[in-house]
Design a protein around this motif. Sequence first.
Motif, PDB file in Angstrom:
ATOM      1  N   ASN A  74       0.786  -1.244   0.000  1.00  0.00           N
ATOM      2  CA  ASN A  74       0.000   0.000   0.000  1.00  0.00           C
ATOM      3  C   ASN A  74       0.818   1.294   0.000  1.00  0.00           C
ATOM      4  O   ASN A  74       0.629   2.154   0.813  1.00  0.00           O
ATOM      5  CB  ASN A  74      -1.058  -0.017   1.116  1.00  0.00           C
ATOM      6  N   ALA A 117       1.167   4.739  -1.575  1.00  0.00           N
ATOM      7  CA  ALA A 117       0.271   5.637  -2.321  1.00  0.00           C
ATOM      8  C   ALA A 117       1.099   6.465  -3.297  1.00  0.00           C
ATOM      9  O   ALA A 117       2.051   7.127  -2.907  1.00  0.00           O
ATOM     10  CB  ALA A 117      -0.497   6.534  -1.367  1.00  0.00           C
ATOM     11  N   GLU A 167      -3.397   3.619  -4.375  1.00  0.00           N
ATOM     12  CA  GLU A 167      -2.766   2.874  -3.284  1.00  0.00           C
ATOM     13  C   GLU A 167      -2.665   1.426  -3.741  1.00  0.00           C
ATOM     14  O   GLU A 167      -3.668   0.790  -4.053  1.00  0.00           O
ATOM     15  CB  GLU A 167      -3.584   3.005  -2.005  1.00  0.00           C
TER      16      GLU A 167
END
Length: 289
Positions: A7, A9, A46
């Motif tokens: 994850n 971003a 993400e």
Amino acid sequence: MHHYSQNTALPLWPNKIPNSQESGEEEIVISEDIIRISKVQNPTIEVYLPAKKIATGQAVLIFPGGGYQILAYDWEGTDFAKLLNSKGIAGIVVKYRLPNSKSVTEKHKVPLQDAQRAIRLVRSMAKEWNISPDNIGILGFSAGGHLAATLGTRYNEEVYAKTDAIDQESARPNFMALIYPVISMAAPHTHQGSKTALLGEAPSQGLTAHFSNELHVNRDTPPTFLVHANDDAAVPVENSLLFYTALRKYNIPSEIHIYPFGGHGFALGLSNDHLASWTKQWIGWLSNL
């Protein structure tokens, strides 16, 4: 760049964000029972990648719902990225700009700009992320389903000026999943809240038709998986039926599930075993594409 922690971003637009202006407005993230993000200032993706050992090469960009006013970011976003990862599929949550922000101009164009850019960005990173560039699809919920259906029918529309090599990539999704989607902007079946947020109080007939996605299906529209509950009081089931009928007209291989109960916004549907079966049906469909 190879060591993507889970994850990460990434900003969609490294330089100037199209149709944006300085407003002093700030993004709002409210974490109560679910995470709700509004007034998005810097759109991102993400990225959740599966373990290489189980990776199928498939990827899904996820567009959370929220009536084009907020994003239900975990409920219809990151929760699904994690589900996909467990099946060897990359899940990429798109934090797209919303038309009710003071920072956006030509509001109706902004979500589609971000959606096109997001899928191009993922295609440009396919090798790096162990993704097959011709197996990248999209998943959208409610107003996010409207955005996904808009991308799936208007991936070739020029909604922003190309700025870099990423913009040379195709914005066509290889498949779509539309979950209790807003499809039509026309009476009697539209979701008025989403329509007003995207198109304003009194849009022209032309603008309304332009964003009524059932009118834009053609033989190049990607295969589509649709889910809706018959008792959805917010977004009538006719939205999915109109889209499915249009897909059938062009012989697009598609699948539709209409559940008798579930209301609107059930996401994973875990409160009801029967409803919860939709994700299993969908993952099965994904593996057979």
